[in-house]
Design an enzyme around this catalytic site. Structure first.
Site, PDB file in Angstrom:
ATOM      1  N   ARG A  23       0.849  -1.211   0.000  1.00 37.03           N
ATOM      2  CA  ARG A  23       0.000   0.000   0.000  1.00 37.03           C
ATOM      3  C   ARG A  23       0.878   1.252   0.000  1.00 37.03           C
ATOM      4  O   ARG A  23       0.467   2.311  -0.463  1.00 37.03           O
ATOM      5  CB  ARG A  23      -0.946  -0.022   1.210  1.00 37.03           C
ATOM      6  CG  ARG A  23      -1.768   1.247   1.350  1.00 37.03           C
ATOM      7  CD  ARG A  23      -3.060   1.054   2.164  1.00 37.03           C
ATOM      8  NE  ARG A  23      -2.881   0.327   3.396  1.00 37.03           N
ATOM      9  CZ  ARG A  23      -2.307   0.807   4.514  1.00 37.03           C
ATOM     10  NH1 ARG A  23      -1.833   2.048   4.535  1.00 37.03           N
ATOM     11  NH2 ARG A  23      -2.204   0.062   5.592  1.00 37.03           N
TER      12      ARG A  23
ATOM     13  N   LYS B  71      -6.447   6.683 -20.277  1.00 36.26           N
ATOM     14  CA  LYS B  71      -6.687   7.171 -21.638  1.00 36.26           C
ATOM     15  C   LYS B  71      -5.448   6.921 -22.518  1.00 36.26           C
ATOM     16  O   LYS B  71      -5.113   5.791 -22.778  1.00 36.26           O
ATOM     17  CB  LYS B  71      -7.080   8.653 -21.565  1.00 36.26           C
ATOM     18  CG  LYS B  71      -8.193   8.947 -20.541  1.00 36.26           C
ATOM     19  CD  LYS B  71      -9.477   8.254 -20.899  1.00 36.26           C
ATOM     20  CE  LYS B  71     -10.685   8.580 -20.046  1.00 36.26           C
ATOM     21  NZ  LYS B  71     -10.575   8.664 -18.621  1.00 36.26           N
TER      22      LYS B  71
ATOM     23  N   TYR C  46     -13.867  17.702 -16.081  1.00 37.87           N
ATOM     24  CA  TYR C  46     -14.424  16.354 -16.215  1.00 37.87           C
ATOM     25  C   TYR C  46     -15.486  16.171 -15.106  1.00 37.87           C
ATOM     26  O   TYR C  46     -15.276  16.619 -13.969  1.00 37.87           O
ATOM     27  CB  TYR C  46     -13.298  15.319 -16.090  1.00 37.87           C
ATOM     28  CG  TYR C  46     -13.817  13.937 -15.885  1.00 37.87           C
ATOM     29  CD1 TYR C  46     -14.610  13.329 -16.851  1.00 37.87           C
ATOM     30  CD2 TYR C  46     -13.565  13.237 -14.700  1.00 37.87           C
ATOM     31  CE1 TYR C  46     -15.125  12.059 -16.646  1.00 37.87           C
ATOM     32  CE2 TYR C  46     -14.069  11.975 -14.501  1.00 37.87           C
ATOM     33  CZ  TYR C  46     -14.856  11.396 -15.467  1.00 37.87           C
ATOM     34  OH  TYR C  46     -15.374  10.148 -15.259  1.00 37.87           O
TER      35      TYR C  46
ATOM     36  N   ASP D 191      -4.654  19.265 -15.513  1.00 36.01           N
ATOM     37  CA  ASP D 191      -5.141  17.968 -16.000  1.00 36.01           C
ATOM     38  C   ASP D 191      -4.796  17.927 -17.486  1.00 36.01           C
ATOM     39  O   ASP D 191      -5.416  18.603 -18.311  1.00 36.01           O
ATOM     40  CB  ASP D 191      -6.650  17.830 -15.760  1.00 36.01           C
ATOM     41  CG  ASP D 191      -7.158  16.440 -16.146  1.00 36.01           C
ATOM     42  OD1 ASP D 191      -6.553  15.822 -17.050  1.00 36.01           O
ATOM     43  OD2 ASP D 191      -8.159  15.986 -15.570  1.00 36.01           O
TER      44      ASP D 191
HETATM   45  C1  LIG Z   1      -9.951  15.005 -18.313  1.00 35.69           C
HETATM   46  C2  LIG Z   1     -10.184  13.838 -17.401  1.00 35.69           C
HETATM   47  N1  LIG Z   1      -9.651  13.858 -16.176  1.00 35.69           N
HETATM   48  C3  LIG Z   1      -9.845  12.819 -15.318  1.00 35.69           C
HETATM   49  C4  LIG Z   1     -10.608  11.727 -15.650  1.00 35.69           C
HETATM   50  C5  LIG Z   1     -10.815  10.609 -14.657  1.00 35.69           C
HETATM   51  O1  LIG Z   1     -10.026   9.523 -14.981  1.00 35.69           O
HETATM   52  P1  LIG Z   1     -10.351   7.999 -14.592  1.00 35.69           P
HETATM   53  O2  LIG Z   1     -11.579   7.603 -15.330  1.00 35.69           O
HETATM   54  O3  LIG Z   1      -9.132   7.259 -14.993  1.00 35.69           O
HETATM   55  O4  LIG Z   1     -10.573   7.962 -13.123  1.00 35.69           O
HETATM   56  C6  LIG Z   1     -11.178  11.675 -16.930  1.00 35.69           C
HETATM   57  C7  LIG Z   1     -11.997  10.511 -17.317  1.00 35.69           C
HETATM   58  O5  LIG Z   1     -12.674  10.522 -18.323  1.00 35.69           O
HETATM   59  C8  LIG Z   1     -10.963  12.754 -17.825  1.00 35.69           C
HETATM   60  O6  LIG Z   1     -11.489  12.756 -19.059  1.00 35.69           O
END
Ligand SMILES: Cc1ncc(COP(=O)(O)O)c(C=O)c1O
Length: 412
Positions: free
Chosen positions: A70, A225, A124, A200
């Site tokens: 962990r 992604k 998001y 992000d």
């Molecule tokens: C821009 C963005 N940030 C964060 C996330 C969250 O990622 P995760 O689905 O891997 O938790 C996403 C998911 O679609 C996203 O598009």
């Protein structure tokens, strides 16, 4: 004489961080699934805990015993070493079991109760929900600024009290509105609280946008992604050029228990070497499709960075993005019924959320990825009923173009 070469990222990602002698000579790393590690001595155990708890720093070259998975494990350590060369100017990384785990750990580490966060909007849907449903009730104030409005972002940062974090999602999901990372960092650096700037970078990084070089402190990814690229694992990564910040995140991660598991680390590790190849091909495919369909009569607006019309958006794009990326957002004439008919008509691109994989995917953000947002937040962000988001994969662009064109023709 030993020659020391400074190698480029695509070489470093293949050569750094892995010692085959620690995996019985295996050319690829083994997977270490152990939950716990045998100490070399009780003294070494005590030393490892001191370092893990931030009470001491390892001496240069010191071999610190592993403790418990962990806290960290060999596959996380390997991945954290190997992902660094992909992010320009990064020195350290921490891996998490999803993009949301990465982002929420950033908030929980750096934004104590009573502090303020300034963020671009839209975010998001999951990130926005975390702010509204969990962080705000914990006593953190979140101030939202429309993506791309550099003056408003400047003013919001300057006016904020007890400001700990500025979060910039650029390009924003799903509108692709870009925000000026360098301007955000400049405003944050001028603020008396010296808030951290986190970007992000999921949509264009690590291949096409380099926030740390533009003054950001932290770069966050949904590695689910492009970094992973095959829509078969969840992961998150945060990178920085200050080891101390990553150390703090690892401390929170150990408490929350949201480190990426060994098997997923191993899988993601193998995917890193093809990130630039995949992203380049996906971006080229998307550029062909966007250019060919921008004037289709069923389309009210086709949003794609290479085709931005707004001079301010073009300025930001030219300044901070190397290539336009592989997301195309379409506003279709005819609202939700048109969007749903379009999604039903696609035969190669599949109707699914997520993005960045080698296969093309399309979704209706207002009712899926961003359905956590209130109607007011959706309308303010321009996430309309007729909007669909297309993530372009590595299929033949000829086939994809024919597929998307046929789905648009079905609306006429
Ligand atoms: C821009 C963005 N940030 C964060 C996330 C969250 O990622 P995760 O689905 O891997 O938790 C996403 C998911 O679609 C996203 O598009």
């Amino acid at each position: 004489m030993t020659r020391k070469y400074v190698v480029r990222p695509e070489t470093a990602v293949l050569t750094r961080g892995y010692d085959p002698s620690l995996s019985v000579g295996s050319a690829r790393p083994a997977v270490f699934r152990s939950s716990t590690y045998v100490f070399s001595s009780p003294e070494s155990a005590a030393r490892a805990f001191e370092i893990a708890l931030g009470k001491a720093r390892p001496a240069p070259g010191e071999n610190v015993d592993l403790i418990y998975a962990r806290i960290s494990h060999p596959n996380a350590q390997l991945l954290e070493d190997q992902v660094v060369p992909l992010e320009r100017d990064a020195t350290d990384a921490a891996v998490f079991n999803s993009g949301m785990a990465a982002i929420t750990t950033v908030f929980l580490t750096f934004c104590p109760p009573g502090s303020t966060v300034v963020h671009t909007s839209p975010l998001y849907g999951g990130t926005q929900l975390f702010l509204d449903a969990l962080l705000t009730p914990l006593g953190v104030r979140a101030i939202s600024v429309d993506a791309g409005d550099a003056k408003a972002l400047d003013a919001a940062i300057a006016a904020a009290k007890n400001l700990k974090l500025v979060l910039v999602e650029t390009p924003a999901n799903p509108t692709l509105r870009m925000s000026d990372i360098e301007a955000a960092a400049r405003a944050a650096h001028a603020h008396p609280d010296r808030p951290l700037v986190a970007v992000d970078n999921t949509f264009l990084g690590p291949a096409f946008q380099h926030p740390l070089s533009l003054g950001a402190d932290l770069v966050c990814y949904s590695a689910t992604k492009y970094l992973s690229g095959f829509s078969d694992l969840l992961a998150g990564v945060v990178l920085a050029k200050d080891a101390e910040l990553i150390g703090q995140l690892r401390g929170t991660r150990a408490v929350l228990g949201n480190i990426l598991q060994p098997d997923e680390c191993w899988m993601l590790n193998g995917r890193l070497v093809t990130v630039p190849l995949r992203m380049n091909k996906q971006s080229k495919n998307a550029a062909r499709i966007a250019t060919a369909l921008a004037d289709h009569p069923a389309v009210e607006e086709l949003i794609y960075p290479a085709l931005f019309k707004d001079p301010e958006q073009r300025r930001i794009r030219d300044k901070q993005c190397d290539y336009p990326g592989a997301i195309i957002t379409l506003s279709l004439k005819g609202g939700r019924p048109a969007a749903f008919t379009f999604l039903r008509s696609l035969t190669i691109a599949r109707n699914a959320v997520s993005l960045g994989g080698v296969e093309s995917l399309a979704c209706h953000p207002r009712t899926t990825t961003h359905s956590e947002l209130s109607t007011a937040q959706l309308d303010q962000a321009g996430i309309t009923e007729g909007m669909v988001r297309l993530s372009v994969g590595i299929e033949s662009w000829h086939d994809l173009l024919a597929d998307v064109r046929a789905a648009l023709d079905a609306l006429l």
